[in-house]
Scaffold this active site. Structure first.
Site, PDB file in Angstrom:
ATOM      1  CG  HIS A  24     -41.776 -37.270 -22.411  1.00 51.15           C
ATOM      2  ND1 HIS A  24     -42.914 -37.347 -21.684  1.00 51.15           N
ATOM      3  CD2 HIS A  24     -40.775 -37.115 -21.518  1.00 51.15           C
ATOM      4  CE1 HIS A  24     -42.619 -37.254 -20.409  1.00 51.15           C
ATOM      5  NE2 HIS A  24     -41.338 -37.097 -20.275  1.00 51.15           N
ATOM      6  CG  HIS A  78     -36.354 -36.545 -11.501  1.00 54.15           C
ATOM      7  ND1 HIS A  78     -35.996 -37.796 -11.946  1.00 54.15           N
ATOM      8  CD2 HIS A  78     -37.448 -36.202 -12.256  1.00 54.15           C
ATOM      9  CE1 HIS A  78     -36.815 -38.177 -12.917  1.00 54.15           C
ATOM     10  NE2 HIS A  78     -37.693 -37.226 -13.128  1.00 54.15           N
ATOM     11  CD  GLU A  80     -37.822 -36.808 -17.415  1.00 49.65           C
ATOM     12  OE1 GLU A  80     -38.540 -36.946 -16.410  1.00 49.65           O
ATOM     13  OE2 GLU A  80     -38.235 -36.997 -18.580  1.00 49.65           O
ATOM     14  CG  ASP A  82     -37.615 -32.315 -16.724  1.00 53.77           C
ATOM     15  OD1 ASP A  82     -36.906 -33.293 -16.453  1.00 53.77           O
ATOM     16  OD2 ASP A  82     -38.826 -32.275 -16.453  1.00 53.77           O
ATOM     17  CG  HIS A 144     -41.243 -39.309 -14.182  1.00 55.27           C
ATOM     18  ND1 HIS A 144     -40.697 -38.344 -14.966  1.00 55.27           N
ATOM     19  CD2 HIS A 144     -41.936 -40.130 -15.018  1.00 55.27           C
ATOM     20  CE1 HIS A 144     -41.057 -38.547 -16.233  1.00 55.27           C
ATOM     21  NE2 HIS A 144     -41.807 -39.618 -16.286  1.00 55.27           N
ATOM     22  CG  ASP A 163     -41.003 -35.063 -12.128  1.00 53.21           C
ATOM     23  OD1 ASP A 163     -40.773 -33.900 -12.480  1.00 53.21           O
ATOM     24  OD2 ASP A 163     -40.549 -36.055 -12.728  1.00 53.21           O
ATOM     25  CE1 TYR A 191     -45.441 -32.536 -14.474  1.00 52.75           C
ATOM     26  CE2 TYR A 191     -46.046 -33.940 -12.641  1.00 52.75           C
ATOM     27  CZ  TYR A 191     -45.091 -33.346 -13.426  1.00 52.75           C
ATOM     28  OH  TYR A 191     -43.766 -33.576 -13.154  1.00 52.75           O
ATOM     29  CG  HIS A 222     -42.386 -29.599 -13.982  1.00 56.21           C
ATOM     30  ND1 HIS A 222     -41.548 -29.102 -14.960  1.00 56.21           N
ATOM     31  CD2 HIS A 222     -42.059 -30.901 -13.833  1.00 56.21           C
ATOM     32  CE1 HIS A 222     -40.755 -30.071 -15.383  1.00 56.21           C
ATOM     33  NE2 HIS A 222     -41.035 -31.164 -14.713  1.00 56.21           N
TER      34      HIS A 222
HETATM   35 FE1  FEO Z   1     -39.402 -36.591 -14.498  1.00 62.68          FE
HETATM   36 FE2  FEO Z   1     -39.897 -33.150 -14.565  1.00 62.68          FE
HETATM   37  O1  FEO Z   1     -39.040 -34.795 -14.855  1.00 62.68           O
END
Ligand code: FEO
Length: 387
Positions: A24, A78, A80, A82, A144, A163, A191, A222
């Protein structure tokens, strides 16, 4: 597609997204990973999943250890996509599994996946026994999204941080002692600057909660897993979350006929003479997400644009919009730029500064081309205002 043992009975079963270059708007020039973790205990537990397009990679890794239909719990830290994107795939294979998540997590998962899964909702302080191990939960809303939480396994001194503490970094290495340290830290900083920065207050709360835990490993959702440099990443997070800056001024500009550029380099001279690190960064050649990596530690943010059609250049407008959303706190700002017949760029830039809560130190505008005398006067004025 090898699994990676994190600890006895605990495996990394995520996916590596070597080709991702845009998260994004964030330029992910080194790709990313979506980290999912499998705990083999009396209750087989999966911590998070991966982006749906890489579900087969995750399922292959899980299948190398255990039949995915045997999964009892999916901890969704989370919503989201991903991290929750492959939940429907796991639930198809293990329809009796229970999803452990927080109240906002349940709401969010229902709104993303439109399925009536079995949920167990947890709050901060809740513990769930999975056999030899316990899962302890701390809700971290807005580190996040409103649904974020972290999960700690005290028997393993292991924190699944989702995250936070992550980096967009695709690699075959999984641990921080298997990859160049400076590169991991740079990507962790990028990040933070591009994803976590607006949520620095909730991060401070998370750090406070995590300080009370005995942590040997931080397993984010991540990038690289922290085991050798846990203290180092913690200490950087404390600095970033509390807006600690360095003696650094970042000068960002775009230019039409080099007038604004001349002002940018004249401003740089003043800062450098005062001992500041003062990079001059053109928006024609640098991605705004890389600029944010520099801004996170900058005391001064200087932005220049000439006037174009009663406005600023679109590159500068895009950057200022991005910067305003990320909202670094406690910054001093300077606006500058040239114009031909309508000096409109300075009010536009300062409006962004005001909306970002920056302290405006001064503004400088010049008609057409700055003379040597103009630049000298500008430098003298600036020299008096910079401490
Ligand atoms: Fe807020 Fe890696 O997603």
């Amino acid at each position: 597609m090898k699994v990676k043992k994190i600890k006895e009975g605990i495996y990394w079963v995520g996916a590596i997204d070597w080709n991702l270059r845009n998260f994004h708007g964030y330029l992910t020039q080194r790709g990313t990973t979506y980290n999912a973790y499998l705990i083999i205990d009396e209750k087989i537990t999966l911590i998070d999943t991966v982006k749906s397009n890489l579900k087969d990679e995750m399922l292959k890794r899980i299948s190398d250890i255990i039949d995915p239909s045997k999964i009892d719990y999916i901890v969704s830290n989370h919503v989201e996509m991903d991290h929750s994107g492959a939940i429907p795939d796991i639930m198809r294979l293990a329809p009796d599994a229970t999803i452990i998540t927080c109240p906002n997590g349940e709401k969010g998962l229902r709104m993303h996946h439109f399925q009536d899964y079995k949920y167990k909702v947890v709050e901060t302080g809740d513990k769930i026994n999975i056999g030899k191990r316990n899962l302890e939960f701390v809700l971290t809303p807005m580190v996040h999204w409103p649904d974020n939480m972290i999960c700690y396994v005290p028997e393993e001194k292991l924190l699944f941080s989702n995250d936070s503490f992550g980096q967009h970094l695709a690699s075959s290495a999984r641990f921080d002692d298997e990859y160049p340290f400076d590169m991991i830290m740079l990507e962790a900083r990028k990040y933070y600057a591009n994803i976590v920065l607006p949520y620095s207050k909730p991060v401070q709360k998370e750090i406070e909660a995590a300080k009370g835990l005995d942590i040997e490993i931080i397993a984010p959702s991540h990038g690289i897993i922290w085991r050798k440099y846990v203290k180092e990443i913690f200490s950087e997070y404390i600095k970033w979350a509390s807006s600690v800056t360095e003696k650094k001024a970042i000068i960002i500009y775009d230019t039409m006929w080099h007038s604004t550029e001349k002002m940018a380099f004249a401003i740089q001279e003043v800062f450098e003479d005062k001992g500041f690190i003062a990079p001059v960064i053109s928006l024609q050649h640098n991605h705004m997400s890389d600029i944010m990596t520099e801004i996170i530690t900058a005391e001064y943010i200087c932005v220049g644009s000439p006037t174009l059609n009663k406005n600023i250049l679109p590159t500068v407008a895009a950057f200022l919009t991005y910067l305003q959303g990320l909202a670094p706190a406690n910054r001093k700002a300077i606006a500058f730029g040239s114009y031909g017949w309508g000096d409109k760029s300075i009010p536009k830039i300062t409006e962004y500064f005001e909306n970002s809560g920056f302290e405006i130190i001064d503004t400088f505008k010049v008609k057409f081309i700055p003379t040597k005398e103009y630049l000298k006067n500008m430098q003298e004025t600036l020299n008096e205002k910079i401490i």
